[in-house]
Design a protein around this motif. Sequence first.
Motif, PDB file in Angstrom:
ATOM      1  N   ALA A  25       0.839  -1.212   0.000  1.00 43.60           N
ATOM      2  CA  ALA A  25       0.000   0.000   0.000  1.00 43.60           C
ATOM      3  C   ALA A  25       0.869   1.255   0.000  1.00 43.60           C
ATOM      4  CB  ALA A  25      -0.956  -0.012   1.188  1.00 43.60           C
ATOM      5  N   GLY A  26       1.958   1.188  -0.772  1.00 43.16           N
ATOM      6  CA  GLY A  26       2.729   2.408  -1.028  1.00 43.16           C
ATOM      7  C   GLY A  26       2.030   3.164  -2.152  1.00 43.16           C
ATOM      8  N   PHE A  27       2.752   4.068  -2.793  1.00 43.84           N
ATOM      9  CA  PHE A  27       2.116   4.855  -3.848  1.00 43.84           C
ATOM     10  C   PHE A  27       1.576   3.960  -4.974  1.00 43.84           C
ATOM     11  CE2 PHE A  27       4.647   8.512  -2.085  1.00 43.84           C
ATOM     12  CZ  PHE A  27       3.531   9.236  -1.690  1.00 43.84           C
ATOM     13  N   SER A  28       2.300   2.883  -5.310  1.00 46.64           N
ATOM     14  CA  SER A  28       1.831   1.985  -6.375  1.00 46.64           C
ATOM     15  C   SER A  28       0.527   1.320  -5.973  1.00 46.64           C
ATOM     16  CB  SER A  28       2.841   0.867  -6.645  1.00 46.64           C
ATOM     17  OG  SER A  28       4.101   1.369  -6.868  1.00 46.64           O
ATOM     18  N   GLY A  29       0.510   0.751  -4.778  1.00 53.14           N
ATOM     19  CA  GLY A  29      -0.669   0.018  -4.323  1.00 53.14           C
ATOM     20  C   GLY A  29      -1.889   0.919  -4.234  1.00 53.14           C
ATOM     21  N   LEU A  30      -1.677   2.144  -3.769  1.00 58.57           N
ATOM     22  CA  LEU A  30      -2.813   3.067  -3.615  1.00 58.57           C
ATOM     23  C   LEU A  30      -3.428   3.394  -4.974  1.00 58.57           C
ATOM     24  CD1 LEU A  30      -1.443   5.545  -0.907  1.00 58.57           C
ATOM     25  CD2 LEU A  30      -3.067   3.666  -0.591  1.00 58.57           C
ATOM     26  N   TYR A  31      -2.564   3.742  -5.920  1.00 59.18           N
ATOM     27  CA  TYR A  31      -3.105   4.117  -7.231  1.00 59.18           C
ATOM     28  C   TYR A  31      -3.698   2.898  -7.940  1.00 59.18           C
ATOM     29  CZ  TYR A  31      -3.450   6.317 -11.861  1.00 59.18           C
ATOM     30  OH  TYR A  31      -3.912   6.786 -13.066  1.00 59.18           O
ATOM     31  N   GLY A  51       0.143   0.922   8.189  1.00 62.28           N
ATOM     32  CA  GLY A  51      -0.408   2.113   7.550  1.00 62.28           C
ATOM     33  C   GLY A  51       0.028   2.168   6.102  1.00 62.28           C
ATOM     34  N   VAL A  52      -0.509   3.127   5.364  1.00 66.15           N
ATOM     35  CA  VAL A  52      -0.136   3.276   3.946  1.00 66.15           C
ATOM     36  C   VAL A  52       1.202   4.029   3.850  1.00 66.15           C
ATOM     37  CG1 VAL A  52      -2.557   3.316   3.230  1.00 66.15           C
ATOM     38  CG2 VAL A  52      -1.365   5.484   3.667  1.00 66.15           C
ATOM     39  N   GLY A  53       1.753   4.094   2.638  1.00 65.87           N
ATOM     40  CA  GLY A  53       2.935   4.946   2.425  1.00 65.87           C
ATOM     41  C   GLY A  53       4.195   4.221   1.998  1.00 65.87           C
ATOM     42  N   GLY A  54       4.238   2.887   2.187  1.00 68.22           N
ATOM     43  CA  GLY A  54       5.403   2.119   1.718  1.00 68.22           C
ATOM     44  C   GLY A  54       6.712   2.669   2.273  1.00 68.22           C
ATOM     45  N   THR A  55       7.619   2.991   1.364  1.00 64.84           N
ATOM     46  CA  THR A  55       8.930   3.547   1.736  1.00 64.84           C
ATOM     47  C   THR A  55       8.802   4.641   2.804  1.00 64.84           C
ATOM     48  OG1 THR A  55       9.918   3.131  -0.395  1.00 64.84           O
ATOM     49  CG2 THR A  55      10.789   5.007   0.800  1.00 64.84           C
ATOM     50  N   TRP A  56       7.777   5.473   2.630  1.00 63.82           N
ATOM     51  CA  TRP A  56       7.634   6.641   3.518  1.00 63.82           C
ATOM     52  C   TRP A  56       6.972   6.290   4.830  1.00 63.82           C
ATOM     53  CZ3 TRP A  56      11.008   9.864   1.977  1.00 63.82           C
ATOM     54  CH2 TRP A  56      11.341   9.877   0.617  1.00 63.82           C
ATOM     55  N   ALA A 105      -5.053   8.174   0.249  1.00 64.28           N
ATOM     56  CA  ALA A 105      -5.894   7.041   0.681  1.00 64.28           C
ATOM     57  C   ALA A 105      -7.268   7.531   1.135  1.00 64.28           C
ATOM     58  CB  ALA A 105      -5.202   6.280   1.802  1.00 64.28           C
ATOM     59  N   GLU A 106      -7.295   8.663   1.849  1.00 65.55           N
ATOM     60  CA  GLU A 106      -8.579   9.181   2.349  1.00 65.55           C
ATOM     61  C   GLU A 106      -9.402   9.804   1.225  1.00 65.55           C
ATOM     62  OE1 GLU A 106      -7.497  11.710   5.638  1.00 65.55           O
ATOM     63  OE2 GLU A 106      -6.525   9.957   6.545  1.00 65.55           O
ATOM     64  N   ARG A 107      -8.727  10.597   0.416  1.00 62.92           N
ATOM     65  CA  ARG A 107      -9.415  11.316  -0.658  1.00 62.92           C
ATOM     66  C   ARG A 107     -10.172  10.363  -1.594  1.00 62.92           C
ATOM     67  NH1 ARG A 107      -7.987  16.502  -3.029  1.00 62.92           N
ATOM     68  NH2 ARG A 107      -9.020  16.649  -5.035  1.00 62.92           N
ATOM     69  N   PHE A 108      -9.523   9.213  -1.890  1.00 60.27           N
ATOM     70  CA  PHE A 108     -10.144   8.260  -2.813  1.00 60.27           C
ATOM     71  C   PHE A 108     -10.805   7.091  -2.060  1.00 60.27           C
ATOM     72  CE2 PHE A 108      -6.780  10.493  -5.178  1.00 60.27           C
ATOM     73  CZ  PHE A 108      -7.586  11.080  -6.150  1.00 60.27           C
ATOM     74  N   CYS A 147      -2.657 -10.938  -9.753  1.00 55.77           N
ATOM     75  CA  CYS A 147      -1.849 -10.560  -8.592  1.00 55.77           C
ATOM     76  C   CYS A 147      -0.862  -9.477  -9.035  1.00 55.77           C
ATOM     77  CB  CYS A 147      -1.105 -11.794  -8.083  1.00 55.77           C
ATOM     78  SG  CYS A 147       0.043 -11.409  -6.759  1.00 55.77           S
ATOM     79  N   ILE A 148      -0.853  -8.379  -8.331  1.00 54.37           N
ATOM     80  CA  ILE A 148       0.083  -7.305  -8.693  1.00 54.37           C
ATOM     81  C   ILE A 148       1.006  -7.025  -7.506  1.00 54.37           C
ATOM     82  CG2 ILE A 148       0.325  -4.988  -9.651  1.00 54.37           C
ATOM     83  CD1 ILE A 148      -2.611  -5.120 -10.530  1.00 54.37           C
ATOM     84  N   MET A 149       2.287  -7.199  -7.774  1.00 60.72           N
ATOM     85  CA  MET A 149       3.281  -6.951  -6.732  1.00 60.72           C
ATOM     86  C   MET A 149       3.668  -5.475  -6.762  1.00 60.72           C
ATOM     87  SD  MET A 149       3.848  -9.690  -5.103  1.00 60.72           S
ATOM     88  CE  MET A 149       3.481 -11.433  -5.237  1.00 60.72           C
ATOM     89  N   ALA A 150       3.190  -4.746  -5.768  1.00 62.68           N
ATOM     90  CA  ALA A 150       3.496  -3.318  -5.648  1.00 62.68           C
ATOM     91  C   ALA A 150       4.400  -3.172  -4.429  1.00 62.68           C
ATOM     92  CB  ALA A 150       2.205  -2.531  -5.489  1.00 62.68           C
ATOM     93  N   THR A 151       5.469  -3.981  -4.443  1.00 61.88           N
ATOM     94  CA  THR A 151       6.272  -4.183  -3.239  1.00 61.88           C
ATOM     95  C   THR A 151       7.465  -3.232  -3.124  1.00 61.88           C
ATOM     96  OG1 THR A 151       7.196  -6.020  -4.510  1.00 61.88           O
ATOM     97  CG2 THR A 151       5.664  -6.603  -2.781  1.00 61.88           C
ATOM     98  N   GLY A 152       7.639  -2.356  -4.106  1.00 62.43           N
ATOM     99  CA  GLY A 152       8.703  -1.349  -3.989  1.00 62.43           C
ATOM    100  C   GLY A 152      10.066  -1.893  -4.380  1.00 62.43           C
ATOM    101  N   CYS A 153      10.954  -0.967  -4.729  1.00 66.78           N
ATOM    102  CA  CYS A 153      12.305  -1.351  -5.180  1.00 66.78           C
ATOM    103  C   CYS A 153      13.315  -1.337  -4.035  1.00 66.78           C
ATOM    104  CB  CYS A 153      12.784  -0.377  -6.256  1.00 66.78           C
ATOM    105  SG  CYS A 153      11.784  -0.436  -7.726  1.00 66.78           S
ATOM    106  N   LEU A 154      13.030  -0.543  -3.016  1.00 70.27           N
ATOM    107  CA  LEU A 154      13.961  -0.408  -1.892  1.00 70.27           C
ATOM    108  C   LEU A 154      13.169  -0.660  -0.613  1.00 70.27           C
ATOM    109  CD1 LEU A 154      15.706   2.813  -3.227  1.00 70.27           C
ATOM    110  CD2 LEU A 154      16.782   0.576  -3.057  1.00 70.27           C
TER     111      LEU A 154
END
Length: 542
Positions: A25-31, A51-56, A105-108, A147-154
């Motif tokens: 649920a980082g930026f990729s997962g959210l979009y 929580g959302v945000g992944g890397t952040w 996440a809230e807006r959408f 299945c979509i892996m939105a698992t981030g690069c770092l």
Amino acid sequence: MHLRSAFLFFMTTANEIVDVVIVGAGFSGLYLLHRCRQLGLSARVWEAGAGVGGTWYWNRYPGARCDIESMQYSFEFDDGLQQEWNWSERYAPQPEILSYAEHVAERFELLSDIDFERPVTSACFDEKVNTWTLTCATGEVLTARYCIMATGCLSKPNWPKIEGYDAFKGTILHTALWPHESVELRGKRVAVIGTGSSGIQSIPRIAEVAEHMTVFQRTPNYSIPAQNRPLEPDEVADIKANYAQLRARAKTRSVGIEGRYNSGSVFEVSEAERQAEFERRWAEGGLTFTASFGDLMLSKEANDTLVAFVHGKIREIVEDPVIAAKLCPGNIIGGKRVCVDTDYYATYNRDNVELIDIRESPITAIVENGVQVGDTRHVADYIVVATGFDAMTGALNAIDIRGRGDQSLRDLWREGPRSYLGLAMAGFPNLFTVTGPGSPSVLSNMLLSIEQHVEWITDCIAYTTQQGHSTVEATESAEKDWWNHVQEAGQIGLKHSTDSWYLGANIEGKPRVFMPYLGGCPAYRKKCEEVVADGYAGFEFG
Ligand code: NA7
């Protein structure tokens, strides 16, 4: 266009089957979730964090901030979102980027379809019914058509193999797993291992409060001043009034970031002009420093001129010439990702900061009260491990992913990853990766690359369904050809000549393969568009 009806017959009472499961649920997962819903697909997100945000969400260390300007490191897909959100600084700090992710996440209204604290352990394709079944560490199971892996690069932290973690009586913190509760480093003795971007951002902030700081450096890194500052209302208004044009220009850039690029050679100008340009760029700050001239990343001789300039800056800032020499990197500039800092080199002028070169004399062990280097014990209350990530493949290989014939992706990638466009792998139908190896990903503005991938993947799923197919899968030959091209592109210029995490060189035993696509975002986008225009060339439908 609503596709939901096409999937309804897959629903069973025993185990609900969703159309799409999204991991992360980082930026990729959210979009992705937002886009799936727009297409009428049922989707569920499984996220390891709370929580959302992944890397952040994870990288909360002091000083954490983005090295791409906030106005560009943000979503473009919804104009209301980009017009209404206000970034406070040129480079947003981590808490603000996390707030932005939460706002998205809230807006959408995405939260209702996200399950937190669900670290996925396995994902298996069932060839009989063409579904993916995911299991997470809680033991829960989820089945989906795609299945979509939105698992981030770092996102898979790298823990260096050092003896004695358990012996330490103080607290060990990894920058990529920083606690959510506040950490009081004021008045403490802090050891930091690693001088990549995470170290370089956190060291100045920790040194301001610590009683004593010991920095363990294996390889010095190049760092350019961020010249961070609050954003002026006028410049924000100006960008917002012309946002579409800015985004369009960014997409014509190799790295997907708009800025000042110069295609001329360092040798076309006089020595004085060259130095003046480097000075201007240093004063402007930021990553386009290495774009001061067009041949800096193509010719070693050109690169040497910039190296000499930065070495000069380090010697100018750092008062002790012995420490300055230790901080001057010996390799080319830009081979590793250049860091962007606030006060990094000046931190070594502080009385409470000590630099230990562990190339000269390696860390022997972590001991009960600090870090042992040969006969010397560096006493510490806290050890901050800033040693980066098992980049690009780490998060995917951490999941037991099984495709056709129970083939394990981890086994297939033992000699290094292979992927068609960084989006899909042969033998793994209906599985997609966002910004996977073989796409520009970490060599680009991640937000723009994420948007492109999310739109491409969801369009592909929609197309597959509309055509009445139940599977879409990269062909082996398309994957092979693309991967060969990625490897050829990786040889462009100087980047491949430096040991870096782009090559897997930071992880012991990891195969040396240049993982991101160095051919540039415009060429990559064009290729993705051509694939679609050609009826998804290189993909087979079943
Ligand atoms: P990086 O850039 O991979 O930096 C990790 C640092 O840790 C780097 O200085 C490494 O030295 C050092 N390191 C790694 N392993 C060890 C061991 N075993 N002992 C001592 N030192 C070690 O990770 P970051 O988190 O800083 O940044 C990653 C990216 O995030 C960055 O590029 C930005 O895009 C954002 P080495 O150079 O390997 O000798």
